[in-house]
Design an enzyme around this catalytic site. Sequence first.
Site, mmCIF file in Angstrom:
data_model
loop_
_atom_site.group_PDB
_atom_site.id
_atom_site.type_symbol
_atom_site.label_atom_id
_atom_site.label_comp_id
_atom_site.label_asym_id
_atom_site.label_seq_id
_atom_site.Cartn_x
_atom_site.Cartn_y
_atom_site.Cartn_z
ATOM 1 N N LYS A 90 36.251 31.460 45.738
ATOM 2 C CA LYS A 90 37.488 32.091 45.252
ATOM 3 C C LYS A 90 38.646 31.760 46.194
ATOM 4 C CE LYS A 90 36.143 36.343 47.652
ATOM 5 N NZ LYS A 90 35.479 37.648 47.496
ATOM 6 N N ARG A 129 35.372 49.855 43.344
ATOM 7 C CA ARG A 129 36.390 48.847 43.046
ATOM 8 C C ARG A 129 36.094 48.372 41.635
ATOM 9 N NH1 ARG A 129 37.040 43.742 47.154
ATOM 10 N NH2 ARG A 129 35.190 43.087 46.025
ATOM 11 N N TYR A 145 62.854 35.466 69.762
ATOM 12 C CA TYR A 145 63.636 36.544 69.148
ATOM 13 C C TYR A 145 63.459 37.891 69.846
ATOM 14 C CZ TYR A 145 64.606 33.781 64.927
ATOM 15 O OH TYR A 145 65.035 32.839 64.035
ATOM 16 N N MET A 170 59.015 31.821 62.192
ATOM 17 C CA MET A 170 58.578 31.246 60.910
ATOM 18 C C MET A 170 58.032 29.818 61.057
ATOM 19 S SD MET A 170 60.714 30.516 57.411
ATOM 20 C CE MET A 170 61.228 32.195 57.150
HETATM 21 C C1 LIG Z 1 34.312 37.640 48.267
HETATM 22 C C2 LIG Z 1 33.042 38.112 47.729
HETATM 23 C C3 LIG Z 1 31.828 37.610 48.230
HETATM 24 C C4 LIG Z 1 31.750 36.730 49.449
HETATM 25 O O1 LIG Z 1 31.965 37.547 50.582
HETATM 26 P P1 LIG Z 1 31.854 36.994 52.095
HETATM 27 O O2 LIG Z 1 31.997 38.229 52.899
HETATM 28 O O3 LIG Z 1 32.993 36.055 52.257
HETATM 29 O O4 LIG Z 1 30.558 36.333 52.227
HETATM 30 C C5 LIG Z 1 30.667 37.996 47.589
HETATM 31 N N1 LIG Z 1 30.692 38.839 46.538
HETATM 32 C C6 LIG Z 1 31.838 39.364 46.044
HETATM 33 C C7 LIG Z 1 31.796 40.305 44.894
HETATM 34 C C8 LIG Z 1 33.056 39.031 46.633
HETATM 35 O O5 LIG Z 1 34.193 39.569 46.166
#
Ligand SMILES: *Cc1c(COP(=O)(O)O)cnc(C)c1O
Length: 392
Positions: free
Chosen positions: A53, A152, A274, A333
């Site tokens: 992802k 969630r 800054y 930046m």
């Molecule tokens: C992002 C995610 C993972 C991977 O998690 P890591 O901690 O990066 O290994 C696995 N399952 C779900 C549902 C996630 O959202």
Amino acid sequence: MTDWTRYSPDEAHSGPDPRLGGGRLTIDLGALADNYRLLVAKAAPAKVAGVVKADAYGLGAAQVGKALWGAGCRTFFVALPDEGIALRRALPDAEIYVLNGLFGPEAAPAYAAHRLIPVLGSQSDISCWEAYGWDGETPRPCAIHVDTGMNRLGLRAEEALAFAQENALTRAVTPKLLMSHLVCGDEPSHPMNQRQVESFQAVRSAFGDIDSSLANSAGMFLGREFAFDLARPGIALYGGAPVSGMANPMKAVVTAEARVVQVRTARRGETISYGGAQRLERDTIVAIASVGYADGYLRSGSSAGVPLRSVVSPGAAGYLGGKRVPVLGRITMDLTSFDVTDLGPHAVTAGDWIELIGNNMPLDEVAKAAGTISYEILTSLGRRYHRRYIGA
Ligand SMILES: *Cc1c(COP(=O)(O)O)cnc(C)c1O
């Protein structure tokens, strides 16, 4: 005269011409494949998917996806249907799950068109897939997400049990995977972990013999009972420590470096950057590097003594000439100042490169110095680096 037309991005290179960019990223696909193989050995006999992802945590989903495929990975998880479509172009035969579920009836046809398997995490997701899903050899394939404590995404346990009973009769959708997600996986002694395993097992028996999946990277290091049939690591593939506080068994995948654009001497008593927030305690040789928070070199990693955070952290450092060189003053930046005094006069010149993340500056330490986690560092890297993929 330099011929600027000579550089053209390809599979192994992306982003700006390396001669024209302020930073460069080297992404070691060989190390990534080694990390995958280490996790496969750890999980056996369970299988190991790749979580790619957010463009593979910022590293490039197409390149990462192909490297994982080459190492034997056949199942992938993305968050968004749009990410799934992009990954499908790179991996025509992979099994691709979309974690964030169905984005309503308008999005549902895209899942069918690109053979993306939605992870259904609510009653409305399920109803939508029943109405619009993809009828191939398996009618409306999907994963079912059951919530075991995150609050969630995911059906509550009682909803999942009711769904399993009803769908066993109607066969309206075809669950191929039952999954849940750990809340405190990187705290091995947290009682939540065991509670989640037990809740997950209780639901699992209602789903017959389909595959089940609970562990992310951290979960893979908690013990056998967390493995189930399929592990879903993300950060460990990319070199992040799966469990904070434990020695990191993973290989570094990302090296980030910044170009030094100027070296100057500042006098004791003067301030730097800054806000004039840091006053120099000695005459200081300063290397100014062309990198800043627009490149994900987070402002919260500014030097100690700069009042940005409520908790005083050591502040970030780079690595150059065999030594750590601390950040001075605020990270801005596009530019960051590093104290290179201890390397001696004339040791650093414009055109040198400072390592920001890599074997000498571990990702998790960089994150800690900025008061955050490795995930946020990787996904913040931004588009201004020249990217080079090695070890494919
Ligand atoms: C992002 C995610 C993972 C991977 O998690 P890591 O901690 O990066 O290994 C696995 N399952 C779900 C549902 C996630 O959202």
